[in-house]
Scaffold this active site. Sequence first.
Site, PDB file in Angstrom:
ATOM      1  N   LYS A  39      13.952 -40.383  14.505  1.00 17.27           N
ATOM      2  CA  LYS A  39      13.859 -39.620  15.473  1.00 17.27           C
ATOM      3  C   LYS A  39      14.884 -38.030  15.472  1.00 17.27           C
ATOM      4  O   LYS A  39      15.445 -37.418  14.571  1.00 17.27           O
ATOM      5  CB  LYS A  39      15.312 -40.533  16.541  1.00 17.27           C
ATOM      6  CG  LYS A  39      15.452 -40.247  17.360  1.00 17.27           C
ATOM      7  CD  LYS A  39      17.258 -41.154  18.064  1.00 17.27           C
ATOM      8  CE  LYS A  39      17.555 -40.180  19.320  1.00 17.27           C
ATOM      9  NZ  LYS A  39      19.218 -40.560  20.273  1.00 17.27           N
ATOM     10  N   SER A  61      12.813 -36.428  20.537  1.00 16.13           N
ATOM     11  CA  SER A  61      13.923 -36.059  20.935  1.00 16.13           C
ATOM     12  C   SER A  61      14.638 -35.301  20.826  1.00 16.13           C
ATOM     13  O   SER A  61      14.213 -34.891  19.495  1.00 16.13           O
ATOM     14  CB  SER A  61      15.029 -37.619  20.505  1.00 16.13           C
ATOM     15  OG  SER A  61      16.033 -38.014  21.518  1.00 16.13           O
ATOM     16  N   HIS A  63      18.185 -35.798  20.831  1.00 16.41           N
ATOM     17  CA  HIS A  63      19.239 -36.056  20.208  1.00 16.41           C
ATOM     18  C   HIS A  63      20.339 -36.081  21.453  1.00 16.41           C
ATOM     19  O   HIS A  63      21.399 -35.476  21.418  1.00 16.41           O
ATOM     20  CB  HIS A  63      20.001 -35.629  19.458  1.00 16.41           C
ATOM     21  CG  HIS A  63      19.247 -36.050  18.008  1.00 16.41           C
ATOM     22  ND1 HIS A  63      19.046 -37.651  17.735  1.00 16.41           N
ATOM     23  CD2 HIS A  63      18.303 -35.019  17.159  1.00 16.41           C
ATOM     24  CE1 HIS A  63      18.031 -36.918  16.906  1.00 16.41           C
ATOM     25  NE2 HIS A  63      17.695 -36.420  16.007  1.00 16.41           N
ATOM     26  N   ARG A  66      20.721 -31.508  24.941  1.00 13.57           N
ATOM     27  CA  ARG A  66      19.709 -30.578  25.554  1.00 13.57           C
ATOM     28  C   ARG A  66      21.666 -29.108  27.124  1.00 13.57           C
ATOM     29  O   ARG A  66      21.057 -28.389  27.072  1.00 13.57           O
ATOM     30  CB  ARG A  66      19.583 -31.571  27.326  1.00 13.57           C
ATOM     31  CG  ARG A  66      20.396 -32.269  28.203  1.00 13.57           C
ATOM     32  CD  ARG A  66      20.000 -32.638  29.423  1.00 13.57           C
ATOM     33  NE  ARG A  66      20.810 -34.001  29.663  1.00 13.57           N
ATOM     34  CZ  ARG A  66      21.307 -35.067  29.478  1.00 13.57           C
ATOM     35  NH1 ARG A  66      20.533 -35.575  28.691  1.00 13.57           N
ATOM     36  NH2 ARG A  66      22.124 -35.500  29.903  1.00 13.57           N
TER      37      ARG A  66
END
Length: 85
Positions: A39, A61, A63, A66
Amino acid sequence: MQTNDSGLASYIASQVDWSLSWKDVKWLQKITNLPILVKGVLTAEDVRLAVQAGVAGIIVSNHGTRQLDYVPATIMALGEVYGVK
């Protein structure tokens, strides 16, 4: 200690084990029969490295980071990583 960021970037950086590498994926494959998924893939190069390491799957992703200006949104990374072999 005073930083030039919100403090979140510094905190996250302090939580990362920078010694991890693709060799750790190979080690995991030796100690388990479970499929290994990676991931946090955001670039075509990371897709290629993950495939070379023999992972069973890739999760594009960021994680959930953002909140950090320099991390692309997951949707923005899909165009680069989709279809990479």
